[in-house]
Design an enzyme around this catalytic site. Sequence first.
Site, PDB file in Angstrom:
ATOM      1  N   ASN A 312      10.327  74.991 -30.562  1.00 25.66           N
ATOM      2  CA  ASN A 312      10.644  76.679 -30.854  1.00 25.66           C
ATOM      3  C   ASN A 312      12.121  76.444 -31.016  1.00 25.66           C
ATOM      4  O   ASN A 312      12.752  76.118 -31.831  1.00 25.66           O
ATOM      5  CB  ASN A 312       9.843  77.351 -29.713  1.00 25.66           C
ATOM      6  N   ASP A 313      12.767  77.086 -29.987  1.00 21.55           N
ATOM      7  CA  ASP A 313      14.280  77.346 -30.038  1.00 21.55           C
ATOM      8  C   ASP A 313      15.043  76.468 -30.591  1.00 21.55           C
ATOM      9  O   ASP A 313      14.990  75.477 -29.974  1.00 21.55           O
ATOM     10  CB  ASP A 313      14.577  78.356 -28.902  1.00 21.55           C
ATOM     11  N   PHE A 369      14.199  74.326 -20.749  1.00 30.27           N
ATOM     12  CA  PHE A 369      14.352  75.330 -21.290  1.00 30.27           C
ATOM     13  C   PHE A 369      15.727  75.492 -22.179  1.00 30.27           C
ATOM     14  O   PHE A 369      16.344  74.746 -22.015  1.00 30.27           O
ATOM     15  CB  PHE A 369      13.927  76.916 -20.520  1.00 30.27           C
ATOM     16  N   GLU A 481      15.699  87.676 -23.703  1.00 26.48           N
ATOM     17  CA  GLU A 481      15.632  85.955 -23.920  1.00 26.48           C
ATOM     18  C   GLU A 481      16.793  85.658 -25.011  1.00 26.48           C
ATOM     19  O   GLU A 481      17.182  86.317 -25.789  1.00 26.48           O
ATOM     20  CB  GLU A 481      14.301  85.735 -24.485  1.00 26.48           C
TER      21      GLU A 481
HETATM   22  C1  FRU Z   1      12.121  81.897 -26.424  1.00 25.83           C
HETATM   23  C2  FRU Z   1      11.862  81.003 -25.215  1.00 25.83           C
HETATM   24  C3  FRU Z   1      12.893  81.041 -24.062  1.00 25.83           C
HETATM   25  C4  FRU Z   1      12.765  79.741 -23.266  1.00 25.83           C
HETATM   26  C5  FRU Z   1      12.269  78.894 -24.185  1.00 25.83           C
HETATM   27  C6  FRU Z   1      10.980  78.106 -23.576  1.00 25.83           C
HETATM   28  O1  FRU Z   1      11.577  81.483 -27.375  1.00 25.83           O
HETATM   29  O2  FRU Z   1      10.882  81.828 -24.465  1.00 25.83           O
HETATM   30  O3  FRU Z   1      13.506  82.072 -23.418  1.00 25.83           O
HETATM   31  O4  FRU Z   1      14.000  79.228 -22.815  1.00 25.83           O
HETATM   32  O5  FRU Z   1      11.453  79.791 -25.076  1.00 25.83           O
HETATM   33  O6  FRU Z   1      10.542  77.043 -24.612  1.00 25.83           O
END
Ligand code: FRU
Length: 731
Positions: A312-313, A369, A481
């Site tokens: 993801n991020d 995270f 976020e």
């Molecule tokens: C955004 C999020 C962040 C978090 C991460 C966890 O996509 O929810 O806020 O740190 O993904 O994977």
Amino acid sequence: MKRSTTLENCIRRGRNVGMAVVAAVVMIAAWTANATAQQAGLPEIIIADFESEGYGDWKVEGTAFGKGPARGALPGQMAVEGFSGSGLVNSFLEGDASVGTLESPQFVIQRRYITFLIGGGMNPEQLALQLLIDGKVVRQATGPNDRSGGSEALVRESWEVNKYKGNKATIRILDQATGGWGHINVDHIVQTDKKPAGLIRDAKREFVVNARYLNIPIKNGAAKRMVTLIVDGQDVVRNEIELADGTADWWAPMDVSAWTGKTITLNVDKLPEESSALAAIEQSDTLKDADNLYAEPLRGQFHFSPRRGWNNDPNGMVYYNGEYHLFFQHNPYGWGWGNMHWGHAVSKDMVHWQELGDKLLPDSMGTMFSGGAVVDWKNTSGFGKDGKPPLVLFYTAAGSSFVQGIAWSTDGRTFTKYAGNPVLQQITGGNRDPKVIWHEPSGKWVMVLYVEVNGVHTIHFFTSPNLRDWTFTSKTDGFFECPEFFELPVDGNSAQAKWVLLAASSEYQIGTFDGTKFTPESPKVPGHRGRGFYAAQTFSDVPDGRRLMMGWFQTETRGMPFNQSMSIPLELRLGSTENGPRLTFAPAGELESLRTKRHSITTRSLKKGDSNPLDSVRAELIELRAEFEPGTAKEIVFLVRGATIVYDVQKQELVVNGHRAAAPLSNGRQGLTIFCDRNGLEVFASGGLCYVPMPFIPKADDLSVGITVPEGEIRNFSAVAHELRSAWTSR
Ligand code: FRU
């Protein structure tokens, strides 16, 4: 075995002795039917399936179980998986604090086994499924979770109850626990004669490490097993893995090179007796089944994605020692989200990436995270060595509390977590995603952090002289976020720079910043105008001062051993508009290195009935640029590998595969840039004010590009289509 051999022989000889074959087949059929009957015995008796509105004749006490079965997760609970049908017993009603019992009416034990699905907290005294005879507990089970993290998945377990056949019994479900994991989930309680697959607890396999990876078999959607890597008696890392008990969908590499020559152990919390998962793990210096690595049918060819697993991020984006570093939220062992690690890749140009492996692994404080990175040029942190400024990462450790930690490196390859972590304790639950910048005028580091305060999403600002000690200075409401915070010149004029605060959705505000407090001067305005673009971050310390961004591009790639990707690198600027300065997005210039064949059009006008001026293009990876004055046209339609991108002149909107986005004309002209990859489109219009990312899977055999004007005529039209090469093969 013996019988099938006989049968095979019969069949082999069959041509000559036809009757013998028939006789043998009949004999075998009878034997098989008999064996199945013996194995399966009498039909199953369902004790409870919890599919009705209420609990029927079951006795309910306390508040934990409510009036009837739940339909899955209850408010505030993680996704509950693995139950049967649509209802289950779930004592999370009103959270973990509620307690109660649920007791079945009497039934007679008539089969050899009782099987059931169970999940929730592990606490044999307070969270239990019990079998009672004459008021005495004769069998009991509890859930699998005894620490934060974990999973709400139910697993099948069973009791052998042969000796109780004929006895009257009841089943009791007990929730007397109130703390974390203070609930139990139960479903599908059945009497059966069929021997249920046994579960081995703490199944182990030792490896003497002689290769870089353990290739682990994964089956998407299988029960999640807690897999612990143990070295020298210490738990190194725990991951929840959908282990393939039989055939694998794909293989996930676990890098164990740090322990070469040593004996390491993998411990699996529960494994079906017949599972081949542990035995199937192979040591190898390469990824298994990777012959077509980076050439997989749905692999973005100029969008970064990890070799294996989920991303993801983007995290820790920074330029250091001549390389762009991209870290990312990575589940190395699953196709979906989970087990958050920081994956790591480097590139000289943000286009050609080399993945280096995971750098921040889950630890006793939690999973890793999102967060950012900076180069500490003045070594304010003291992590530098031999005059080398350290690269410092900021992350959230997401465990029973959410705290902020740092890690550093002086070579951009090996990272050390700071022994004094956390540098920020939890403010409120779920606070996360630290992004840090250097603020030259005040000579301080500034951190923006997402914090929910009484249900309001806020960004907290902190300052620090040394990256270790942080002081709260102010907060701004209304952002959720992954905050980002940077200064940009307006229209290229540094004397008129403004600050931009944005968060995961890429909605942003423009304002001023005095080193402690952000003062907004604009309303919140949308950033991207498409779909599937989230949690974007910008690179720190880019030498030429450009503000370069990449976002999580939510491109689902079913059937692949990886899932999701990153957007192309984007250059952000602030340009003035009648509403004040606004962000513009443009593809980073470095992408030009992917261009191969060029098709350019000289036509000055295009009208209804004209033939497609880009008829000659046949390409999989495309960059298309077009400019025009709408003239008398109502719509200009671009077809790129089956995607439709329409400019609606009257509404001044761009319509990408049906999704509308404001795209104003500028001086009566419009310019579009369209990138098309195997996993998505990215469309830019209106001088970058309109950026429309759009996950999209083109049809493999449609390689065409078309431009048509269904009505009227456009003027001063020009277009160039570039065929692009893969960023993976041109590394
Ligand atoms: C955004 C999020 C962040 C978090 C991460 C966890 O996509 O929810 O806020 O740190 O993904 O994977």
